[in-house]
Every structure is written in C-alpha cells, then in structure tokens.
Design an enzyme around this catalytic site. Sequence first.
Site, PDB file in Angstrom:
ATOM      1  CD  GLU A 116      -2.898  -1.782   2.944  1.00  0.00           C
ATOM      2  OE1 GLU A 116      -1.748  -1.594   3.143  1.00  0.00           O
ATOM      3  OE2 GLU A 116      -4.065  -0.767   2.481  1.00  0.00           O
ATOM      4  CD  GLU A 136      -3.581  -6.152   3.731  1.00  0.00           C
ATOM      5  OE1 GLU A 136      -3.444  -6.907   2.644  1.00  0.00           O
ATOM      6  OE2 GLU A 136      -2.771  -5.448   3.775  1.00  0.00           O
TER       7      GLU A 136
HETATM    8  N1  COA Z   1       5.226  -7.490  11.607  1.00  0.00           N
HETATM    9  C1  COA Z   1       5.537  -8.024  12.533  1.00  0.00           C
HETATM   10  N2  COA Z   1       6.292  -8.618  12.614  1.00  0.00           N
HETATM   11  C2  COA Z   1       6.669  -8.777  11.677  1.00  0.00           C
HETATM   12  C3  COA Z   1       5.239  -8.815   9.825  1.00  0.00           C
HETATM   13  C4  COA Z   1       4.844  -8.010   9.946  1.00  0.00           C
HETATM   14  N3  COA Z   1       3.970  -7.734   9.761  1.00  0.00           N
HETATM   15  N4  COA Z   1       6.268  -9.290   9.397  1.00  0.00           N
HETATM   16  C5  COA Z   1       7.352  -9.502   9.647  1.00  0.00           C
HETATM   17  N5  COA Z   1       7.968  -9.920  11.066  1.00  0.00           N
HETATM   18  C6  COA Z   1       8.616  -9.919  11.872  1.00  0.00           C
HETATM   19  C7  COA Z   1       8.322 -11.926  12.053  1.00  0.00           C
HETATM   20  O1  COA Z   1       7.318 -12.515  13.568  1.00  0.00           O
HETATM   21  C8  COA Z   1       9.568 -12.290  12.601  1.00  0.00           C
HETATM   22  O2  COA Z   1      10.403 -11.744  13.610  1.00  0.00           O
HETATM   23  P1  COA Z   1      11.102 -12.608  15.035  1.00  0.00           P
HETATM   24  O3  COA Z   1      12.227 -12.751  14.746  1.00  0.00           O
HETATM   25  O4  COA Z   1      11.038 -11.920  16.059  1.00  0.00           O
HETATM   26  O5  COA Z   1      10.701 -14.454  14.910  1.00  0.00           O
HETATM   27  C9  COA Z   1      10.803 -10.843  11.518  1.00  0.00           C
HETATM   28  O6  COA Z   1       9.722  -9.694  11.603  1.00  0.00           O
HETATM   29  C10 COA Z   1      11.138 -12.477  10.593  1.00  0.00           C
HETATM   30  O7  COA Z   1      10.373 -12.692   9.826  1.00  0.00           O
HETATM   31  P2  COA Z   1      10.066 -13.723   9.515  1.00  0.00           P
HETATM   32  O8  COA Z   1       8.370 -14.723   9.186  1.00  0.00           O
HETATM   33  O9  COA Z   1      11.077 -15.123  10.316  1.00  0.00           O
HETATM   34  O10 COA Z   1      10.756 -13.371   7.772  1.00  0.00           O
HETATM   35  P3  COA Z   1      10.799 -15.137   7.086  1.00  0.00           P
HETATM   36  O11 COA Z   1      11.824 -14.968   5.418  1.00  0.00           O
HETATM   37  O12 COA Z   1      10.102 -16.604   7.313  1.00  0.00           O
HETATM   38  O13 COA Z   1       9.096 -14.366   6.260  1.00  0.00           O
HETATM   39  C11 COA Z   1       7.507 -12.877   5.501  1.00  0.00           C
HETATM   40  C12 COA Z   1       8.996 -13.458   5.257  1.00  0.00           C
HETATM   41  C13 COA Z   1       6.982 -11.640   4.599  1.00  0.00           C
HETATM   42  C14 COA Z   1       6.535 -14.327   4.427  1.00  0.00           C
HETATM   43  C15 COA Z   1       6.697 -13.038   6.407  1.00  0.00           C
HETATM   44  O14 COA Z   1       7.250 -12.360   7.878  1.00  0.00           O
HETATM   45  C16 COA Z   1       5.498 -12.850   7.164  1.00  0.00           C
HETATM   46  O15 COA Z   1       4.600 -13.934   6.508  1.00  0.00           O
HETATM   47  N6  COA Z   1       4.997 -11.889   7.639  1.00  0.00           N
HETATM   48  C17 COA Z   1       3.684 -11.322   7.481  1.00  0.00           C
HETATM   49  C18 COA Z   1       3.058 -10.530   6.103  1.00  0.00           C
HETATM   50  C19 COA Z   1       1.734 -10.307   6.610  1.00  0.00           C
HETATM   51  O16 COA Z   1       0.825 -10.924   7.066  1.00  0.00           O
HETATM   52  N7  COA Z   1       1.852  -8.712   6.255  1.00  0.00           N
HETATM   53  C20 COA Z   1       0.312  -7.649   6.278  1.00  0.00           C
HETATM   54  C21 COA Z   1      -0.479  -7.333   8.050  1.00  0.00           C
HETATM   55  S1  COA Z   1      -1.809  -6.929   7.408  1.00  0.00           S
END
Ligand code: COA
Length: 261
Positions: A116, A136
Amino acid sequence: MTDYANLLLDLDADGILTVTVNRPAALNALNQATIEELARAVQYAIGTPAVRGVLLTGAGPKAFVAGADISEFSALTETTGHTLSTRGQHVFSRFESCSKPVIAAVNGFALGAGCELAMACHLRVAAENARFGQPEVNLGIIPGYGGTQRLTHLIGKGRALELLLTADMVNAAEAHRLGLVNHVVAPDQLIEFSKTLLKKILTKGPLAVGYVIDAANAALDPARRGYEVEATHFAACCVTEDFVEGPAAFLAKRPAVFQGK
Ligand code: COA
C-alpha cells in the site's frame, strides 16, 4: 532529521531525500509509531525547499515493508480499527499528493501496508528479489491503508481482486507484467537506478511536475473534475517564469534551467 526512531532520513546534494524504514528485525513492519514518523517525514519533505524529490525504501536486504505490525493488532476494537485505517490512509495520501516526485525503491517484501505504501508513491522501482502482495485476508482482515482502492486503480479490478482475495504474493517480474511496478532492476542497481529516474524528473519544470501529479490524482478522485483541474493547472503554468524559460531554451537549443517560479 535525527529524531526518528524507526526511519533514516538522508538529504543529498541533488535535493533527494531518502527515507528508509528502519526496523529490519521486524522486516520493517509499520507499527503506529512508524506511521507517525512517516507523517512527519512527508511533512518535512513538503515543507523544506531544499528537498526536491523523495526516495522511499526499506533497511536490509530482505524487506521494503512486510506489512502493518501484526503484534499491534490484538488490541484493536471497531473504533480504534477505524481510526488506525483512516489515519494510515491520510498519511499515505500525503505521499500521493506531494507535489514533489516520490519514488518507491522496493528492495524486498512489499506486503500489506508495504504494498500500500509503495502504491501511494508516484512511481515504483522493484529489485528482482521484491515480492508484492496483500495478504490481509490470511489474517481475517482487509487492507486498511488504501490497498483495495489503489490496487484496483493501478492494475484493474479483476487482477486486483485476485491478489486481494487469494493473498497470493507475486514476484517482481509478475508485478511488472501487471503494471504494479514501473521497472525491475538488479538489487545492487536499485538505489542508483531510482535516483537516476528521480533526477531526470528533477530537470523538468517543478511547478509543471507538481501540477501533473495533482491532475493525475484528480483523474481518480470522484470528488474532483479531472479535466477542469487539468485546464486550471495548464492556465496556471502559462503565467510562470518556467514557461518562459522552457520554450526559450528549446528555441536556443540548450537545456532549460527551471526556477520553479
Ligand atoms: N508484523 C510484525 N512482525 C513481522 C511482520 C509483520 N507484518 N512481518 C515479519 N515480522 C517479523 C517476524 O515476526 C519475525 O520476527 P521474529 O524474528 O521476532 O520472530 C521477523 O519479522 C522475520 O520474519 P520471518 O517470518 O521469520 O521471515 P521469513 O523470511 O520466514 O518470512 C514473510 C517472511 C514476509 C513471508 C513473513 O514474515 C510474513 O508472512 N510476514 C507477515 C506478512 C503479512 O501478513 N503482512 C500483512 C500484515 S496486515
């Protein structure tokens, strides 16, 4: 420019303000504090004459912005959820309506609020490793910072609905094919390429650039009459010094030097 906890701001000699979302441990997720810092940063860009354009990017090799900060979601009520959404929409709209060009240099995940935020910028350059999506619905919520609107405008309703309803991520090449990004470049070229694109725009008449941005925004705003906005801005250009300089430089076969007056 130093009193930001979650952003890095750097103003270079060309007048390019680079704003870097700097929460790499959370993949640059936007908590409310960061949204407020983005509000301050865009206000600084708008109000500071030395800033001529803005480059928005994320810290670290992995993420532009991986969404809103999910850890802040559990406390939301209907009232605070509405406030959060409208506040984020307002802040992102400030980037979109900024009369100085704003380019997103998307260096990795641009998910949810990250996608966004990139869409609120005027142009998007993606590194080859960038990933885009509006996941989302995976969380039982919908985009709240303009995603349902801007994605529909940018790539069309059918394609937008598929991304919004499936929560699928697309890679940079697919994002380019969809019209979601303007360019895809190698990760180590991202900032240089984005700055070159921004610098090209900075050679143009600054008032005209601002008017183009506003007229294009008006085209998609049902509350405004886009053709009338265009004619009004065209007329305003006619009485500027820049519109004396532009044709004079063309006829003299030299580059124009615009003053933004
Ligand atoms: N909010 C808060 N923390 C987030 C985040 C978010 N949107 N996206 C990633 N993080 C944090 C993770 O919790 C993790 O924290 P930790 O190390 O304390 O556990 C850190 O960032 C690394 O993320 P991780 O998930 O371990 O990395 P990955 O390479 O395995 O996966 C993504 C990457 C982007 C695919 C995955 O983090 C993800 O799906 N994030 C959420 C995306 C999302 O739904 N965004 C929309 C929110 S409305």
